[in-house]
Design a protein around this motif. Structure first.
Motif, PDB file in Angstrom:
ATOM      1  N   ARG A  31       0.828  -1.197   0.000  1.00  0.00           N
ATOM      2  CA  ARG A  31       0.000   0.000   0.000  1.00  0.00           C
ATOM      3  C   ARG A  31       0.868   1.256   0.000  1.00  0.00           C
ATOM      4  O   ARG A  31       1.807   1.380   0.761  1.00  0.00           O
ATOM      5  CB  ARG A  31      -0.903   0.015   1.231  1.00  0.00           C
ATOM      6  N   GLY A  32       0.558   2.195  -0.903  1.00  0.00           N
ATOM      7  CA  GLY A  32       1.294   3.446  -0.986  1.00  0.00           C
ATOM      8  C   GLY A  32       2.512   3.392  -1.892  1.00  0.00           C
ATOM      9  O   GLY A  32       3.172   4.395  -2.099  1.00  0.00           O
ATOM     10  N   LYS A  33       2.836   2.241  -2.426  1.00  0.00           N
ATOM     11  CA  LYS A  33       3.988   2.078  -3.325  1.00  0.00           C
ATOM     12  C   LYS A  33       3.524   1.346  -4.577  1.00  0.00           C
ATOM     13  O   LYS A  33       2.517   0.658  -4.567  1.00  0.00           O
ATOM     14  CB  LYS A  33       5.095   1.250  -2.658  1.00  0.00           C
ATOM     15  N   ARG A  34       4.272   1.481  -5.653  1.00  0.00           N
ATOM     16  CA  ARG A  34       3.965   0.734  -6.869  1.00  0.00           C
ATOM     17  C   ARG A  34       4.726  -0.586  -6.886  1.00  0.00           C
ATOM     18  O   ARG A  34       5.188  -1.029  -7.921  1.00  0.00           O
ATOM     19  CB  ARG A  34       4.331   1.557  -8.095  1.00  0.00           C
ATOM     20  N   LEU A  35       4.881  -1.200  -5.763  1.00  0.00           N
ATOM     21  CA  LEU A  35       5.627  -2.442  -5.630  1.00  0.00           C
ATOM     22  C   LEU A  35       4.695  -3.551  -5.178  1.00  0.00           C
ATOM     23  O   LEU A  35       3.640  -3.290  -4.600  1.00  0.00           O
ATOM     24  CB  LEU A  35       6.755  -2.279  -4.608  1.00  0.00           C
ATOM     25  N   SER A  36       5.096  -4.777  -5.413  1.00  0.00           N
ATOM     26  CA  SER A  36       4.351  -5.920  -4.904  1.00  0.00           C
ATOM     27  C   SER A  36       5.332  -6.903  -4.280  1.00  0.00           C
ATOM     28  O   SER A  36       6.522  -6.858  -4.534  1.00  0.00           O
ATOM     29  CB  SER A  36       3.561  -6.591  -6.023  1.00  0.00           C
ATOM     30  N   PHE A  37       4.803  -7.788  -3.458  1.00  0.00           N
ATOM     31  CA  PHE A  37       5.651  -8.794  -2.816  1.00  0.00           C
ATOM     32  C   PHE A  37       5.076 -10.168  -3.059  1.00  0.00           C
ATOM     33  O   PHE A  37       3.885 -10.337  -3.310  1.00  0.00           O
ATOM     34  CB  PHE A  37       5.808  -8.516  -1.319  1.00  0.00           C
ATOM     35  N   SER A  38       5.944 -11.165  -3.003  1.00  0.00           N
ATOM     36  CA  SER A  38       5.524 -12.554  -3.186  1.00  0.00           C
ATOM     37  C   SER A  38       6.562 -13.461  -2.556  1.00  0.00           C
ATOM     38  O   SER A  38       7.627 -13.019  -2.153  1.00  0.00           O
ATOM     39  CB  SER A  38       5.375 -12.879  -4.673  1.00  0.00           C
ATOM     40  N   ALA A  39       6.237 -14.714  -2.480  1.00  0.00           N
ATOM     41  CA  ALA A  39       7.154 -15.765  -2.017  1.00  0.00           C
ATOM     42  C   ALA A  39       7.782 -15.432  -0.668  1.00  0.00           C
ATOM     43  O   ALA A  39       8.991 -15.419  -0.519  1.00  0.00           O
ATOM     44  CB  ALA A  39       8.229 -16.040  -3.058  1.00  0.00           C
ATOM     45  N   VAL A  40       6.954 -15.174   0.324  1.00  0.00           N
ATOM     46  CA  VAL A  40       7.444 -14.926   1.677  1.00  0.00           C
ATOM     47  C   VAL A  40       7.680 -16.278   2.321  1.00  0.00           C
ATOM     48  O   VAL A  40       6.774 -17.087   2.445  1.00  0.00           O
ATOM     49  CB  VAL A  40       6.425 -14.116   2.510  1.00  0.00           C
ATOM     50  N   SER A  41       8.928 -16.531   2.736  1.00  0.00           N
ATOM     51  CA  SER A  41       9.225 -17.787   3.411  1.00  0.00           C
ATOM     52  C   SER A  41       9.832 -17.481   4.767  1.00  0.00           C
ATOM     53  O   SER A  41      10.702 -16.622   4.891  1.00  0.00           O
ATOM     54  CB  SER A  41      10.162 -18.660   2.576  1.00  0.00           C
ATOM     55  N   TYR A  42       9.325 -18.167   5.788  1.00  0.00           N
ATOM     56  CA  TYR A  42       9.709 -17.917   7.169  1.00  0.00           C
ATOM     57  C   TYR A  42      10.611 -19.025   7.680  1.00  0.00           C
ATOM     58  O   TYR A  42      10.410 -20.182   7.377  1.00  0.00           O
ATOM     59  CB  TYR A  42       8.478 -17.901   8.079  1.00  0.00           C
ATOM     60  N   THR A  43      11.580 -18.643   8.469  1.00  0.00           N
ATOM     61  CA  THR A  43      12.336 -19.583   9.276  1.00  0.00           C
ATOM     62  C   THR A  43      12.209 -19.094  10.711  1.00  0.00           C
ATOM     63  O   THR A  43      11.568 -18.075  10.965  1.00  0.00           O
ATOM     64  CB  THR A  43      13.818 -19.649   8.858  1.00  0.00           C
ATOM     65  N   PHE A  44      12.804 -19.794  11.631  1.00  0.00           N
ATOM     66  CA  PHE A  44      12.652 -19.409  13.033  1.00  0.00           C
ATOM     67  C   PHE A  44      13.259 -18.040  13.315  1.00  0.00           C
ATOM     68  O   PHE A  44      12.673 -17.221  14.002  1.00  0.00           O
ATOM     69  CB  PHE A  44      13.292 -20.464  13.941  1.00  0.00           C
ATOM     70  N   LYS A  45      14.427 -17.746  12.741  1.00  0.00           N
ATOM     71  CA  LYS A  45      15.133 -16.495  13.031  1.00  0.00           C
ATOM     72  C   LYS A  45      14.859 -15.380  12.046  1.00  0.00           C
ATOM     73  O   LYS A  45      15.040 -14.215  12.361  1.00  0.00           O
ATOM     74  CB  LYS A  45      16.638 -16.750  13.051  1.00  0.00           C
ATOM     75  N   GLY A  46      14.469 -15.682  10.843  1.00  0.00           N
ATOM     76  CA  GLY A  46      14.323 -14.639   9.835  1.00  0.00           C
ATOM     77  C   GLY A  46      13.326 -15.006   8.761  1.00  0.00           C
ATOM     78  O   GLY A  46      12.568 -15.961   8.890  1.00  0.00           O
ATOM     79  N   LEU A  47      13.336 -14.209   7.711  1.00  0.00           N
ATOM     80  CA  LEU A  47      12.445 -14.461   6.594  1.00  0.00           C
ATOM     81  C   LEU A  47      13.101 -13.980   5.321  1.00  0.00           C
ATOM     82  O   LEU A  47      14.078 -13.232   5.353  1.00  0.00           O
ATOM     83  CB  LEU A  47      11.100 -13.764   6.787  1.00  0.00           C
TER      84      LEU A  47
END
Length: 115
Positions: A31-47
């Protein structure tokens, strides 16, 4: 002998698959940007997350991902360091959790961005 070998192979396969668990979910616009995100992968310490820039301009991107539960309470925060995304391309960002963990972020219902 054959049963023992297949049992050992099954145990080995389970041990290999149970190493580091990850979840891959969520795609959407920022929201508010002309960007999109995808493929969010989580681990215990980071992403890690892929940010796409469809515009014809280079963009500097970085910020905080805030994970909210169904009552809009903050359950986790992930920080992404600022980096350049070239025009009409995507970039994979690695983030770290400043509050909560990847296990808690997996249960989030909503995702907000802070810049």
């Amino acid at each position: 002998m054959k049963k023992g070998f297949s049992f050992a192979a099954a145990i080995l396969a389970v041990m290999i698959c149970s190493g580091i668990s990850e979840a891959v979910i969520r795609d959407g616009a920022i929201r508010g940007k002309r960007l999109s995100f995808s493929a969010v992968s989580y681990t215990f310490k980071g992403l890690s997350v892929t940010i796409k820039n469809p515009s014809k301009y280079n963009v500097n991107f970085g910020g905080t991902m805030v994970f909210l539960d169904r009552n809009y309470r903050v359950i986790a925060r992930a920080e992404l360091l600022t980096a350049k995304i070239k025009r009409r391309s995507s970039r994979r960002f690695k983030g770290f959790f400043s509050y909560g963990t990847g296990e808690e972020a997996k249960t989030a219902r909503y995702l907000e961005w802070e810049f």
